[in-house]
Design an enzyme around this catalytic site. Sequence first.
Site, short mmCIF file in Angstrom:
data_model
loop_
_atom_site.label_atom_id
_atom_site.label_comp_id
_atom_site.label_asym_id
_atom_site.label_seq_id
_atom_site.Cartn_x
_atom_site.Cartn_y
_atom_site.Cartn_z
N GLY A 1 144.03 -37.13 29.30
CA GLY A 1 145.12 -36.32 28.77
C GLY A 1 145.49 -35.27 29.81
O GLY A 1 145.59 -35.59 31.00
N SER B 1 139.97 -40.32 33.45
CA SER B 1 141.13 -39.52 33.83
C SER B 1 140.81 -38.02 33.78
O SER B 1 140.01 -37.54 34.58
CB SER B 1 142.32 -39.88 32.95
OG SER B 1 143.51 -39.31 33.43
N ALA B 2 141.36 -37.27 32.84
CA ALA B 2 141.06 -35.83 32.75
C ALA B 2 139.57 -35.60 32.53
O ALA B 2 139.00 -34.62 33.02
CB ALA B 2 141.86 -35.19 31.62
N HIS C 1 143.96 -42.00 38.94
CA HIS C 1 145.26 -42.69 38.99
C HIS C 1 145.85 -42.64 40.40
O HIS C 1 147.08 -42.68 40.56
CB HIS C 1 146.27 -42.08 38.01
CG HIS C 1 145.78 -41.94 36.61
ND1 HIS C 1 145.77 -42.98 35.70
CD2 HIS C 1 145.29 -40.86 35.93
CE1 HIS C 1 145.28 -42.55 34.54
NE2 HIS C 1 144.98 -41.28 34.66
N GLU D 1 143.69 -46.90 39.73
CA GLU D 1 143.44 -47.48 38.41
C GLU D 1 142.74 -48.82 38.58
O GLU D 1 143.16 -49.66 39.38
CB GLU D 1 144.76 -47.63 37.65
CG GLU D 1 145.36 -46.29 37.28
CD GLU D 1 146.61 -46.41 36.44
OE1 GLU D 1 147.13 -47.53 36.29
OE2 GLU D 1 147.08 -45.37 35.93
#
Length: 250
Positions: free
Chosen positions: A103, A136-137, A173, A208
């Site tokens: 997020g 991710s985050a 990413h 990714e």
Amino acid sequence: MLAKAVTTMVKRQLVLLSSSQVHGYELMQQPKPILIEFFKKNNVTEVIFVPYAKVNEDYDGYTKMMANAILSFELQTSVKGLHTFPDPVEAINQAHCIYIGGGNSFVLLKKLYDLNLVEVIRKRVLEDGIAYMGSSAGSNVATRSIQTTNDMPIIYPPTFDALNLVPFNINPHYFDADESSTHKGETREDRIKEFHLLNDVPVLGLREGTLLVVDDNRATLKGIVNARLFTRGESREYAPDSDLSFLLQQ
């Protein structure tokens, strides 16, 4: 001598994913074999999922989505959202595995500080040796700082300093510039080089489909594509199964 001794004593059982969603795969399915092995190795029967990077605060929906993905591993592993516990600190103190989802990294880090969870998570992972997953985050906050996130700073955390479970930064990413594009703005590589003008901290660009598996003082790149490691003044490509343990010796 002291620094080496401390490094030797560190416990780390981490999986840091560039993303939970990879093109051509359903949610969490591309790294599924590695995650199953990680769960089995660490005897994970329950995951405490931290949904606080979700800006719209649909924590129930986010947790249910990740729980359904982990259910497909067929390990009888339960998933509970941290937001459902009356005392988040106590929940983390009782957890056997923490998974922080993706997020917005600024929103996530602020929430972790607001709930007094940063030092608690760090202690549980590095001293107690419980398993940690991030995507991710959630991978950004596992590192030294969130300064190399791709997210917009839509809220102010008290500091960019993160959990510091590993002594380097990650750029999830990560993607290379499209040479055929007419876009004239800065590339991801440009931004990381700007970071290195002011900071001498390695940045692992996880494309990714890549993830980093950390087993105590050993770090191994996994996935289906290369990752790119940036250090001040240079960068280098690493293929899946590369040993990146040297990054833990910063």
